[in-house]
Write a protein that holds these residues in place. Structure first.
Motif, short mmCIF file in Angstrom:
data_model
loop_
_atom_site.label_atom_id
_atom_site.label_comp_id
_atom_site.label_asym_id
_atom_site.label_seq_id
_atom_site.Cartn_x
_atom_site.Cartn_y
_atom_site.Cartn_z
N UNK A 3 47.27 -13.78 -14.02
CA UNK A 3 46.05 -14.51 -14.33
C UNK A 3 45.83 -14.52 -15.84
N UNK A 4 45.21 -15.58 -16.31
CA UNK A 4 44.95 -15.73 -17.73
C UNK A 4 43.45 -15.79 -17.98
N UNK A 5 43.05 -15.33 -19.17
CA UNK A 5 41.66 -15.41 -19.58
C UNK A 5 41.63 -15.76 -21.06
N UNK A 6 40.66 -16.58 -21.43
CA UNK A 6 40.53 -17.01 -22.82
C UNK A 6 39.12 -16.69 -23.32
N UNK A 7 39.05 -16.05 -24.47
CA UNK A 7 37.78 -15.77 -25.13
C UNK A 7 37.63 -16.74 -26.29
N UNK A 8 36.45 -17.31 -26.44
CA UNK A 8 36.16 -18.19 -27.57
C UNK A 8 35.16 -17.47 -28.46
N UNK A 9 35.51 -17.34 -29.74
CA UNK A 9 34.69 -16.56 -30.65
C UNK A 9 34.66 -17.25 -32.01
N UNK A 10 33.62 -16.98 -32.78
CA UNK A 10 33.47 -17.61 -34.09
C UNK A 10 34.54 -17.12 -35.06
N UNK A 11 34.65 -15.79 -35.24
CA UNK A 11 35.59 -15.27 -36.23
C UNK A 11 35.94 -13.82 -35.91
N UNK A 12 37.16 -13.57 -35.50
CA UNK A 12 37.60 -12.21 -35.16
C UNK A 12 37.72 -11.30 -36.38
N UNK A 13 37.68 -11.86 -37.57
CA UNK A 13 37.78 -11.04 -38.78
C UNK A 13 36.47 -10.33 -39.11
N UNK A 14 35.38 -10.71 -38.44
CA UNK A 14 34.09 -10.04 -38.66
C UNK A 14 34.07 -8.68 -37.96
N UNK A 15 33.18 -7.81 -38.38
CA UNK A 15 33.13 -6.45 -37.82
C UNK A 15 31.89 -6.24 -36.95
#
Length: 65
Positions: free
Chosen positions: A2-14
């Motif tokens: 199974x696959x899952x996708x996360x949509x996020x603004x910017x993974x470089x943020x903490x």
């Protein structure tokens, strides 16, 4: 698998969204899921560590692995 996708603004943020998203993604990856992130604003590498099997796609600048 199974696959899952996360949509996020910017993974470089903490921030908390990035932290919780990476925690969930890492655990799903360990359980055998195909895990992907769609990163809206690409600006460097993810702040929190990701399992090596997790793929990150940058919407505005192509693909980062």
């Amino acid at each position: 698998m199974k696959n899952i996708c996360f949509i996020i603004d910017n993974l470089a943020h903490c921030g908390g969204t990035e932290r919780v998203g990476t925690l969930i993604a890492n655990e799903l990856s360990k359980k055998g899921y195909g895990v992907y992130f769609v990163n809206y604003c690409a600006s460097g590498i993810p702040f929190f560590s990701l399992e090596s099997s997790i793929k990150v796609f940058n919407l505005l600048s192509g693909y980062w692995e």
